[in-house]
Every structure is written in structure tokens, then in C-alpha cells.
Design a protein around this motif. Structure first.
Motif, PDB file in Angstrom:
ATOM      1  N   PHE A 106     -42.547  18.504 -33.372  1.00  0.00           N
ATOM      2  CA  PHE A 106     -44.168  18.659 -33.213  1.00  0.00           C
ATOM      3  C   PHE A 106     -44.742  17.532 -32.191  1.00  0.00           C
ATOM      4  CE2 PHE A 106     -43.851  20.786 -37.593  1.00  0.00           C
ATOM      5  CZ  PHE A 106     -43.973  21.997 -36.907  1.00  0.00           C
ATOM      6  N   ARG A 107     -43.836  16.816 -31.812  1.00  0.00           N
ATOM      7  CA  ARG A 107     -44.163  15.713 -30.712  1.00  0.00           C
ATOM      8  C   ARG A 107     -45.142  16.429 -29.324  1.00  0.00           C
ATOM      9  NH1 ARG A 107     -40.367  11.362 -28.661  1.00  0.00           N
ATOM     10  NH2 ARG A 107     -41.737  10.197 -26.901  1.00  0.00           N
ATOM     11  N   PRO A 108     -46.077  15.814 -29.176  1.00  0.00           N
ATOM     12  CA  PRO A 108     -46.910  16.392 -27.887  1.00  0.00           C
ATOM     13  C   PRO A 108     -45.811  16.529 -26.660  1.00  0.00           C
ATOM     14  CG  PRO A 108     -48.065  14.765 -28.940  1.00  0.00           C
ATOM     15  CD  PRO A 108     -46.653  14.545 -29.542  1.00  0.00           C
ATOM     16  N   LEU A 109     -46.164  17.714 -25.868  1.00  0.00           N
ATOM     17  CA  LEU A 109     -45.628  18.126 -24.790  1.00  0.00           C
ATOM     18  C   LEU A 109     -46.446  18.192 -23.553  1.00  0.00           C
ATOM     19  CD1 LEU A 109     -42.488  18.538 -23.573  1.00  0.00           C
ATOM     20  CD2 LEU A 109     -43.024  21.017 -24.269  1.00  0.00           C
ATOM     21  N   ARG A 110     -46.194  17.562 -22.413  1.00  0.00           N
ATOM     22  CA  ARG A 110     -46.620  17.910 -21.164  1.00  0.00           C
ATOM     23  C   ARG A 110     -45.850  18.505 -20.208  1.00  0.00           C
ATOM     24  NH1 ARG A 110     -47.958  11.894 -19.636  1.00  0.00           N
ATOM     25  NH2 ARG A 110     -45.751  11.690 -20.424  1.00  0.00           N
ATOM     26  N   ILE A 111     -46.586  19.482 -19.546  1.00  0.00           N
ATOM     27  CA  ILE A 111     -45.980  20.192 -18.427  1.00  0.00           C
ATOM     28  C   ILE A 111     -46.813  20.095 -17.145  1.00  0.00           C
ATOM     29  CG2 ILE A 111     -45.218  22.579 -17.495  1.00  0.00           C
ATOM     30  CD1 ILE A 111     -44.996  23.459 -20.555  1.00  0.00           C
ATOM     31  N   TYR A 112     -45.950  19.530 -16.125  1.00  0.00           N
ATOM     32  CA  TYR A 112     -46.627  19.624 -14.875  1.00  0.00           C
ATOM     33  C   TYR A 112     -45.874  20.372 -13.816  1.00  0.00           C
ATOM     34  CZ  TYR A 112     -48.341  14.756 -16.225  1.00  0.00           C
ATOM     35  OH  TYR A 112     -49.041  13.790 -16.589  1.00  0.00           O
ATOM     36  N   GLY A 113     -47.079  21.331 -13.158  1.00  0.00           N
ATOM     37  CA  GLY A 113     -46.475  22.232 -12.520  1.00  0.00           C
ATOM     38  C   GLY A 113     -47.355  22.703 -11.273  1.00  0.00           C
ATOM     39  N   PRO A 114     -46.904  23.647 -10.271  1.00  0.00           N
ATOM     40  CA  PRO A 114     -47.728  24.070  -9.368  1.00  0.00           C
ATOM     41  C   PRO A 114     -48.824  25.074  -9.851  1.00  0.00           C
ATOM     42  CG  PRO A 114     -45.353  24.506  -8.952  1.00  0.00           C
ATOM     43  CD  PRO A 114     -45.739  24.129 -10.221  1.00  0.00           C
ATOM     44  N   LYS A 115     -49.607  25.249  -9.029  1.00  0.00           N
ATOM     45  CA  LYS A 115     -50.784  26.389  -9.481  1.00  0.00           C
ATOM     46  C   LYS A 115     -50.321  27.624  -9.860  1.00  0.00           C
ATOM     47  CE  LYS A 115     -54.232  25.970  -6.860  1.00  0.00           C
ATOM     48  NZ  LYS A 115     -55.244  25.687  -5.848  1.00  0.00           N
ATOM     49  N   GLY A 116     -50.749  28.202 -11.111  1.00  0.00           N
ATOM     50  CA  GLY A 116     -49.687  29.400 -11.428  1.00  0.00           C
ATOM     51  C   GLY A 116     -49.174  29.138 -12.742  1.00  0.00           C
TER      52      GLY A 116
END
Length: 321
Positions: A84-94
Motif C-alpha cells: 500500500f505504499r503510495p505510487l506516482r506515475i509520470y506520463g504524457p498527456k493521455g
């Protein structure tokens, strides 16, 4: 710094290679970072030394399925593993629309905080041990590279010099490392006099699909490590009935030599280059090597590479099928 290649095929999985995904870890760190997440990336993680529970951040280079179709399954498995560790996702528009739709329609309740950031070219982000800049590439859709500049080490004690004046390791070492003056045997010791020279951080670029490696320009100059596609040999590309916006081994070799890149790992290999055909991956290797004098590797699935502080790149683990 270690890089684990979880998928190295271009476009579709093969019996030898899965589609794009790569993990990055730093020494003495309790987390890792994932770059791209093609279909079945979670299966590859199970075959590696990585723990899904320690995954901190995911970076997606572009919106072609072989680079992000593995996300829904991975996010769900993270919940099932009670990670349950927080997760970040970086991605392009969409990327946010894709994930919102997938998770909503599957009625998925993740049970952990998921933060999705859609980036633009030239934006810079700060992480615990490095800065990351988003660089634009040239492809059939918007595609990006991630330029990583590790922090320099500036708090290394000159233990030899301190021992020469009779000061053995103690809590005073810690005070000097924090930048505090200390008194020893009636003498005031200033931190700047007993610190080693800073150790520069390593520089790495992890690129998505890209038809022109030279679009990275000055960012390549003297770079410690470039991870970049080499989808075709030049001859194979020249004979394609329909041209695609990918890099050839020849163009990649010419570019990294021109910009004095110290280490190169080529990936995103077209399925035609395999051990069952007359066109093996050595054709990619040899074409780059004929033009490039730095350290060169062609990535295979589940290979692990270590980039030392001195800029030396070594393959430290090869997966045995």
C-alpha cells in the motif's frame, strides 16, 4: 546505480524478449523506479530481484501500447500484494484518461494513493537523490526522454586527515559532516578543512522511441550513460516498405560517438533479430561498434547493469533461461 531490463523488444513480445520496461535503483536506497511498463511487466518483475512493494515511481515515455499496457495489471497486483505504499506515475498527456477509464470500468479500488502527473517537454522534477528533466524526442506520437542528474556527494569526511591529528571516528565526525565546527584538544576544527572533494553525481538519459538521437543535442555531451532504442540495422531499415520513426544502429553509433557518450545500452530490438534466425542481435551490436568507441551493450531481458561512481558500466547479472 543499477538498471534491470524487464523488456527489450520493439512493438510486440517474443519468446526471447518482452516489451519495454526498465528498473532503476540507487545504492543503499529502499525504493526503485520503473521506466515504461509494457504488457506483462509484472511477470518480468517476478523473475527479477525487484519487489513490487518497493516500487516508488513509474515514468512512461509515450502513448504506444508496448510501453504502457502493463500498467493496469501491475497496479492491481500491487493491491493484492498488500503493498500500500503510495505510487506516482509520470506520463504524457493521455495517461490519466487511460488509467481513470481502466480503473473505473474494472471497479478497482486500489487501497493506496495513486498520483498521476502529466508532463510537458522541458519540465524538471526533483526526487530524493536526483533531478529529472523531460526531453522531447521525434516519433510518430509525442515521445520523451528522461535526463537524470544525480546529486553530488559533498559530505565525505577526510578520515585520514582527522586520524593524523589524533581524532579517531566518533560523534565529532558526524558533526563535521553536518557542517558544524567542533573542538578537539582545544583546537577549533572547521568542516571545510576536513572534507573530501565532492564526488560528482552520475548523468543518465533513458529515452523512449526516437527517430533522431541527435535531437538530444548538448544533453548527450560527455553523458555517463545513454539507454536508447536501436530497432533496426541501417540495411534493414532502408528496405522497409513503410518507413517508421525509429533509430537505426548506424545512426545511433554515429551520434553517441560525436557527443562522446561514455556508455551506451541499446534496447527496443526488432523481433527479426533473434537466436532462431540468420539475423541475430550481433548485427545491431556490430553496426554500432563500427562507429562507436565507448562501452557498448545490447540489453537482454532481465540483464542487470551497474554504473559505478567512476563512470564504469558493467553487466553484473544475466538471466539464464
Amino acid at each position: 546505480m543499477e538498471l534491470t531490463f524487464l523488456g527489450t523488444s520493439a512493438g510486440k513480445p517474443t519468446k526471447e524478449r518482452n516489451v519495454s520496461a526498465m528498473a532503476l535503483q540507487f545504492e543503499q536506497d529502499n525504493k526503485w523506479y520503473l521506466f515504461d511498463c509494457g504488457e506483462a511487466t509484472q511477470h518480468q518483475i517476478l523473475r527479477s530481484r525487484l519487489s513490487l512493494g518497493r516500487l516508488d515511481t513509474i515514468f512512461i515515455t509515450h502513448m504506444h501500447g508496448d510501453h504502457y499496457y502493463g500498467l493496469p495489471g501491475l497496479l492491481s497486483s500491487k493491491k493484492l500484494d498488500t503493498a500500500f505504499r503510495p505510487l506516482r506515475i509520470y506520463g504524457p498527456k493521455g495517461i490519466k484518461k487511460f488509467l481513470d477509464c481502466t480503473l473505473d470500468h474494472s471497479l478497482e479500488n486500489l487501497g493506496y494513493v495513486l498520483t498521476i502527473i502529466e508532463f510537458e517537454a522541458d519540465e524538471t522534477y526533483r526526487f530524493d537523490r536526483f533531478d529529472l528533466k523531460v526531453l522531447a524526442l521525434e516519433h510518430s506520437v509525442e515521445s520523451f526522454a528522461f535526463s537524470i542528474k544525480e546529486d553530488a556527494i559533498t559530505n565525505k569526511i577526510n578520515e585520514k586527515k582527522l586520524r593524523e591529528i589524533g581524532l579517531e571516528p566518533s560523534r565529532l565526525y558526524g558533526e563535521l559532516q553536518k557542517g558544524h565546527s567542533v573542538t578537539f584538544q582545544g583546537k577549533l576544527l572547521e568542516p571545510r578543512e576536513y572534507m573530501l572533494e565532492p564526488i560528482p553525481g552520475r548523468s543518465v538519459i533513458i529515452a523512449g522511441d526516437n527517430s533522431r538521437p541527435d535531437v538530444l543535442g548538448a544533453s548527450l555531451e560527455g553523458l555517463d550513460l545513454l539507454v536508447h532504442e536501436a530497432t533496426y540495422t541501417q540495411e534493414a531499415y532502408d528496405h522497409l516498405a513503410v518507413k517508421v520513426m525509429h533509430t537505426t544502429a548506424k545512426v545511433l553509433g554515429e551520434t553517441v560517438e560525436r557527443y562522446h557518450v561514455k556508455n551506451l545500452i541499446a534496447t527496443h530490438i526488432n523481433p527479426r533479430y533473434n537466436t532462431k534466425s540468420d539475423t541475430g542481435v550481433e548485427l545491431i551490436h556490430d553496426e554500432i561498434r563500427s562507429l562507436y568507441t565507448g562501452r557498448l551493450f545490447i540489453a537482454n531481458d532481465l540483464d542487470v547493469y551497474r554504473l559505478g561512481r567512476d563512470g564504469t558500466l558493467k553487466r553484473v547479472h544475466t538471466y539464464k533461461r
